[in-house]
Design a protein around this motif. Structure first.
Motif, PDB file in Angstrom:
ATOM      1  N   HIS A  15       0.846  -1.189   0.000  1.00  0.00           N
ATOM      2  CA  HIS A  15       0.000   0.000   0.000  1.00  0.00           C
ATOM      3  C   HIS A  15       0.883   1.241   0.000  1.00  0.00           C
ATOM      4  N   PHE A  16       0.430   2.332  -0.602  1.00  0.00           N
ATOM      5  CA  PHE A  16       1.259   3.528  -0.712  1.00  0.00           C
ATOM      6  C   PHE A  16       1.547   4.176   0.633  1.00  0.00           C
ATOM      7  N   LEU A  17       0.830   3.814   1.691  1.00  0.00           N
ATOM      8  CA  LEU A  17       1.082   4.386   3.009  1.00  0.00           C
ATOM      9  C   LEU A  17       2.011   3.519   3.862  1.00  0.00           C
ATOM     10  N   ASP A  18       2.701   2.567   3.260  1.00  0.00           N
ATOM     11  CA  ASP A  18       3.610   1.695   4.009  1.00  0.00           C
ATOM     12  C   ASP A  18       4.898   2.392   4.437  1.00  0.00           C
ATOM     13  N   ALA A  19       5.418   3.309   3.589  1.00  0.00           N
ATOM     14  CA  ALA A  19       6.721   3.899   3.880  1.00  0.00           C
ATOM     15  C   ALA A  19       6.778   5.355   3.432  1.00  0.00           C
ATOM     16  N   CYS A  20       7.671   6.096   4.073  1.00  0.00           N
ATOM     17  CA  CYS A  20       7.913   7.498   3.727  1.00  0.00           C
ATOM     18  C   CYS A  20       8.455   7.560   2.300  1.00  0.00           C
ATOM     19  N   THR A  21       7.932   8.464   1.514  1.00  0.00           N
ATOM     20  CA  THR A  21       8.356   8.611   0.126  1.00  0.00           C
ATOM     21  C   THR A  21       9.810   9.056   0.022  1.00  0.00           C
ATOM     22  N   LEU A  22      10.282   9.855   0.959  1.00  0.00           N
ATOM     23  CA  LEU A  22      11.630  10.390   0.870  1.00  0.00           C
ATOM     24  C   LEU A  22      12.681   9.462   1.465  1.00  0.00           C
ATOM     25  N   CYS A  23      12.486   9.029   2.697  1.00  0.00           N
ATOM     26  CA  CYS A  23      13.530   8.249   3.382  1.00  0.00           C
ATOM     27  C   CYS A  23      13.221   6.753   3.467  1.00  0.00           C
ATOM     28  N   SER A  24      12.044   6.357   3.019  1.00  0.00           N
ATOM     29  CA  SER A  24      11.609   4.949   3.009  1.00  0.00           C
ATOM     30  C   SER A  24      11.427   4.339   4.393  1.00  0.00           C
ATOM     31  N   LYS A  25      11.380   5.182   5.418  1.00  0.00           N
ATOM     32  CA  LYS A  25      11.128   4.684   6.772  1.00  0.00           C
ATOM     33  C   LYS A  25       9.706   4.135   6.827  1.00  0.00           C
ATOM     34  N   PRO A  26       9.527   2.956   7.426  1.00  0.00           N
ATOM     35  CA  PRO A  26       8.169   2.410   7.540  1.00  0.00           C
ATOM     36  C   PRO A  26       7.259   3.365   8.329  1.00  0.00           C
ATOM     37  N   LEU A  27       6.049   3.522   7.859  1.00  0.00           N
ATOM     38  CA  LEU A  27       5.086   4.392   8.551  1.00  0.00           C
ATOM     39  C   LEU A  27       4.301   3.563   9.546  1.00  0.00           C
ATOM     40  N   SER A  28       4.255   4.049  10.765  1.00  0.00           N
ATOM     41  CA  SER A  28       3.556   3.356  11.834  1.00  0.00           C
ATOM     42  C   SER A  28       2.059   3.572  11.686  1.00  0.00           C
ATOM     43  N   HIS A  29       1.300   2.571  12.080  1.00  0.00           N
ATOM     44  CA  HIS A  29      -0.155   2.661  11.967  1.00  0.00           C
ATOM     45  C   HIS A  29      -0.772   3.532  13.051  1.00  0.00           C
ATOM     46  N   ASN A  30       0.001   3.849  14.074  1.00  0.00           N
ATOM     47  CA  ASN A  30      -0.556   4.660  15.158  1.00  0.00           C
ATOM     48  C   ASN A  30       0.211   5.971  15.351  1.00  0.00           C
ATOM     49  N   SER A  31       0.817   6.472  14.277  1.00  0.00           N
ATOM     50  CA  SER A  31       1.484   7.773  14.346  1.00  0.00           C
ATOM     51  C   SER A  31       1.031   8.635  13.173  1.00  0.00           C
ATOM     52  N   ASP A  32       1.370   9.902  13.243  1.00  0.00           N
ATOM     53  CA  ASP A  32       0.965  10.832  12.193  1.00  0.00           C
ATOM     54  C   ASP A  32       1.658  10.508  10.879  1.00  0.00           C
ATOM     55  N   ILE A  33       0.940  10.730   9.804  1.00  0.00           N
ATOM     56  CA  ILE A  33       1.486  10.608   8.456  1.00  0.00           C
ATOM     57  C   ILE A  33       1.284  11.974   7.809  1.00  0.00           C
ATOM     58  N   PHE A  34       2.351  12.529   7.270  1.00  0.00           N
ATOM     59  CA  PHE A  34       2.316  13.864   6.681  1.00  0.00           C
ATOM     60  C   PHE A  34       2.193  13.720   5.169  1.00  0.00           C
ATOM     61  N   MET A  35       1.088  14.226   4.624  1.00  0.00           N
ATOM     62  CA  MET A  35       0.787  14.063   3.208  1.00  0.00           C
ATOM     63  C   MET A  35       1.191  15.311   2.420  1.00  0.00           C
ATOM     64  N   PHE A  42       4.697  11.012   4.061  1.00  0.00           N
ATOM     65  CA  PHE A  42       5.997  11.255   4.680  1.00  0.00           C
ATOM     66  C   PHE A  42       5.912  10.939   6.158  1.00  0.00           C
ATOM     67  N   CYS A  43       7.054  10.542   6.725  1.00  0.00           N
ATOM     68  CA  CYS A  43       7.088  10.147   8.139  1.00  0.00           C
ATOM     69  C   CYS A  43       7.162  11.341   9.076  1.00  0.00           C
ATOM     70  N   SER A  44       7.608  12.497   8.569  1.00  0.00           N
ATOM     71  CA  SER A  44       7.782  13.667   9.428  1.00  0.00           C
ATOM     72  C   SER A  44       7.577  14.941   8.626  1.00  0.00           C
ATOM     73  N   GLN A  45       7.415  16.030   9.366  1.00  0.00           N
ATOM     74  CA  GLN A  45       7.312  17.329   8.711  1.00  0.00           C
ATOM     75  C   GLN A  45       8.617  17.662   7.986  1.00  0.00           C
ATOM     76  N   GLU A  46       9.735  17.214   8.551  1.00  0.00           N
ATOM     77  CA  GLU A  46      11.039  17.494   7.954  1.00  0.00           C
ATOM     78  C   GLU A  46      11.185  16.815   6.588  1.00  0.00           C
ATOM     79  N   CYS A  47      10.793  15.552   6.487  1.00  0.00           N
ATOM     80  CA  CYS A  47      10.858  14.851   5.193  1.00  0.00           C
ATOM     81  C   CYS A  47       9.922  15.509   4.183  1.00  0.00           C
TER      82      CYS A  47
END
Length: 89
Positions: A15-35, A42-47
């Motif tokens: 699924h496209f929400l599995d990992a950060c587009t920039l750093c490829s860090k796995p995205l947690s199901h219980n944390s914020d996702i920055f679109m 993205f995994c963070s505001q910085e990415c």
């Protein structure tokens, strides 16, 4: 949400929400996702901000190249040949 729910139905593609587009860090199901731009996660505001800055720099380069090409084309089409044309029968 189960991990299996993150796969497309009947497909092995992630699924496209599995990992950060920039750093490829796995995205947690219980944390914020920055679109960004609709469906880019993205995994963070910085990415996310880094991607925005990369896109803006690419756009500035593209506009600069397009402007340069436009100027070159204008110079070529602005060339006027003068002279006399003589036609004989």
């Amino acid at each position: 949400m189960s991990y299996d729910a993150l796969f497309y139905a009947g497909s092995e593609e992630p699924h496209f929400l599995d990992a950060c587009t920039l750093c490829s860090k796995p995205l947690s199901h219980n944390s914020d996702i920055f679109m960004y731009r609709g469906n880019t996660p993205f995994c963070s505001q910085e990415c996310r901000q880094e991607q925005i800055e990369n896109d803006e720099a690419r756009e500035r380069r593209w506009k600069k190249m397009a402007s340069k090409k436009s100027t070159e084309t204008s110079k070529k089409s602005a060339t006027v040949q003068t002279g006399t044309l003589v036609a004989s029968n």
